[in-house]
Design a protein around this motif. Structure first.
Motif, PDB file in Angstrom:
ATOM      1  N   MET A   1     -55.491   1.786  21.376  1.00 23.77           N
ATOM      2  CA  MET A   1     -54.924   1.580  20.162  1.00 23.77           C
ATOM      3  C   MET A   1     -55.011   0.085  19.802  1.00 23.77           C
ATOM      4  O   MET A   1     -54.639  -0.957  20.598  1.00 23.77           O
ATOM      5  N   TYR A   2     -55.148  -0.198  18.376  1.00 22.73           N
ATOM      6  CA  TYR A   2     -55.121  -1.489  17.919  1.00 22.73           C
ATOM      7  C   TYR A   2     -54.976  -1.524  16.372  1.00 22.73           C
ATOM      8  O   TYR A   2     -55.065  -0.643  15.732  1.00 22.73           O
ATOM      9  N   LYS A   3     -54.477  -2.619  15.859  1.00 29.78           N
ATOM     10  CA  LYS A   3     -54.144  -2.674  14.466  1.00 29.78           C
ATOM     11  C   LYS A   3     -55.487  -3.019  13.549  1.00 29.78           C
ATOM     12  O   LYS A   3     -56.327  -3.684  14.062  1.00 29.78           O
ATOM     13  N   VAL A   4     -55.451  -2.645  12.658  1.00 32.11           N
ATOM     14  CA  VAL A   4     -56.624  -2.847  11.620  1.00 32.11           C
ATOM     15  C   VAL A   4     -56.441  -3.762  10.411  1.00 32.11           C
ATOM     16  O   VAL A   4     -55.225  -3.490   9.877  1.00 32.11           O
ATOM     17  N   ASN A   5     -57.065  -4.894  10.245  1.00 32.67           N
ATOM     18  CA  ASN A   5     -56.780  -5.747   8.996  1.00 32.67           C
ATOM     19  C   ASN A   5     -57.952  -5.474   8.148  1.00 32.67           C
ATOM     20  O   ASN A   5     -58.923  -5.933   8.239  1.00 32.67           O
ATOM     21  N   LEU A   6     -57.235  -4.812   7.088  1.00 35.31           N
ATOM     22  CA  LEU A   6     -58.278  -4.490   5.980  1.00 35.31           C
ATOM     23  C   LEU A   6     -58.904  -5.592   5.321  1.00 35.31           C
ATOM     24  O   LEU A   6     -60.282  -5.398   4.984  1.00 35.31           O
ATOM     25  N   ARG A   7     -58.353  -6.738   5.021  1.00 38.97           N
ATOM     26  CA  ARG A   7     -59.051  -8.029   4.721  1.00 38.97           C
ATOM     27  C   ARG A   7     -60.063  -8.436   5.410  1.00 38.97           C
ATOM     28  O   ARG A   7     -61.370  -8.580   4.829  1.00 38.97           O
ATOM     29  N   GLU A   8     -59.970  -8.765   6.630  1.00 43.25           N
ATOM     30  CA  GLU A   8     -60.974  -8.924   7.661  1.00 43.25           C
ATOM     31  C   GLU A   8     -62.032  -7.982   7.773  1.00 43.25           C
ATOM     32  O   GLU A   8     -63.220  -8.434   7.800  1.00 43.25           O
ATOM     33  N   LYS A   9     -61.815  -6.616   7.466  1.00 41.92           N
ATOM     34  CA  LYS A   9     -62.853  -5.511   7.753  1.00 41.92           C
ATOM     35  C   LYS A   9     -63.848  -5.712   6.404  1.00 41.92           C
ATOM     36  O   LYS A   9     -64.878  -5.531   6.428  1.00 41.92           O
ATOM     37  N   PHE A  10     -63.199  -5.913   5.236  1.00 37.33           N
ATOM     38  CA  PHE A  10     -63.889  -5.966   4.106  1.00 37.33           C
ATOM     39  C   PHE A  10     -64.575  -7.083   4.090  1.00 37.33           C
ATOM     40  O   PHE A  10     -65.772  -7.243   3.355  1.00 37.33           O
ATOM     41  N   ASP A  11     -64.164  -8.384   4.561  1.00 37.77           N
ATOM     42  CA  ASP A  11     -65.064  -9.650   4.569  1.00 37.77           C
ATOM     43  C   ASP A  11     -66.071  -9.567   5.450  1.00 37.77           C
ATOM     44  O   ASP A  11     -67.099 -10.427   5.384  1.00 37.77           O
ATOM     45  N   SER A  12     -66.089  -8.429   6.363  1.00 39.10           N
ATOM     46  CA  SER A  12     -67.233  -8.191   7.195  1.00 39.10           C
ATOM     47  C   SER A  12     -68.574  -7.994   6.443  1.00 39.10           C
ATOM     48  O   SER A  12     -69.490  -7.597   7.216  1.00 39.10           O
ATOM     49  N   PHE A  13     -68.574  -7.274   5.389  1.00 37.94           N
ATOM     50  CA  PHE A  13     -69.829  -6.734   4.782  1.00 37.94           C
ATOM     51  C   PHE A  13     -69.673  -7.115   3.306  1.00 37.94           C
ATOM     52  O   PHE A  13     -68.730  -7.383   2.755  1.00 37.94           O
ATOM     53  N   THR A  14     -70.613  -7.088   2.619  1.00 36.27           N
ATOM     54  CA  THR A  14     -71.081  -7.745   1.221  1.00 36.27           C
ATOM     55  C   THR A  14     -71.821  -6.386   0.448  1.00 36.27           C
ATOM     56  O   THR A  14     -71.445  -6.323  -0.732  1.00 36.27           O
ATOM     57  N   GLU A  15     -72.428  -5.458   1.005  1.00 37.41           N
ATOM     58  CA  GLU A  15     -73.264  -4.416   0.361  1.00 37.41           C
ATOM     59  C   GLU A  15     -72.218  -3.264  -0.584  1.00 37.41           C
ATOM     60  O   GLU A  15     -71.134  -3.214  -0.247  1.00 37.41           O
ATOM     61  N   HIS A  16     -72.790  -3.105  -1.817  1.00 40.81           N
ATOM     62  CA  HIS A  16     -71.942  -2.124  -2.475  1.00 40.81           C
ATOM     63  C   HIS A  16     -72.261  -0.667  -1.954  1.00 40.81           C
ATOM     64  O   HIS A  16     -73.634  -0.364  -1.860  1.00 40.81           O
ATOM     65  N   TRP A  17     -71.766   0.309  -2.279  1.00 36.90           N
ATOM     66  CA  TRP A  17     -71.893   1.865  -2.183  1.00 36.90           C
ATOM     67  C   TRP A  17     -72.416   2.089  -0.752  1.00 36.90           C
ATOM     68  O   TRP A  17     -73.043   2.957  -0.615  1.00 36.90           O
ATOM     69  N   SER A  18     -71.982   1.580   0.334  1.00 30.63           N
ATOM     70  CA  SER A  18     -72.327   1.747   1.562  1.00 30.63           C
ATOM     71  C   SER A  18     -71.065   1.693   2.269  1.00 30.63           C
ATOM     72  O   SER A  18     -70.715   0.890   3.118  1.00 30.63           O
ATOM     73  N   PRO A  19     -70.554   2.976   2.762  1.00 24.21           N
ATOM     74  CA  PRO A  19     -69.250   3.001   3.342  1.00 24.21           C
ATOM     75  C   PRO A  19     -69.490   2.618   4.834  1.00 24.21           C
ATOM     76  O   PRO A  19     -70.376   3.121   5.497  1.00 24.21           O
TER      77      PRO A  19
END
Length: 119
Positions: A1-19
């Motif tokens: 179990m670990y927490k997820v930081n959405l800002r950090e996750k979004f900062d880890s990629f830049t491409e669009h329309w690639s889930p």
């Protein structure tokens, strides 16, 4: 179990329309996607999709209307309903959907992502 930081996750990629897969839960996946421009018209035969706006805004187009979604809002698109997300400016969106959900639904084209990266 670990927490997820959405800002950090979004900062880890830049491409669009690639889930990207950010988590798994009872056969469902939490996916993060950057939207920019128009996606393709499509539907999902067997899956409902939840779109939650983390940052920015976008509109979900349906054949008979459209719905604007702002930060902090979500929309559930029921299975079988044709739709197309459109973002005039970049939006960061979290999806919650069955793991079997293909990003382009009933279509297979250059935007189809058969295998998603886990982040």
């Amino acid at each position: 179990m670990y927490k997820v930081n959405l800002r950090e996750k979004f900062d880890s990629f830049t491409e669009h329309w690639s889930p990207k897969i950010a988590g798994d839960l009872n056969g469902q996946q939490i996916k993060l996607v950057r939207f920019l421009g128009s996606f393709v018209w499509h539907h999902h035969e067997n899956e409902d999709e939840l779109f939650f706006v983390v940052k920015g805004r976008f509109r979900m187009e349906f054949r008979d209307r459209h719905v604007w979604l702002e930060e902090g809002e979500f929309l559930i698109v029921p299975r079988g309903i044709e739709h197309r997300p459109v973002a005039d400016e970049e939006a960061q969106v979290m999806l919650f959907e069955p793991a079997s959900t293909l990003n382009t639904g009933n279509l297979r084209n250059e935007r189809t992502k058969e295998r998603l990266e886990k982040i």
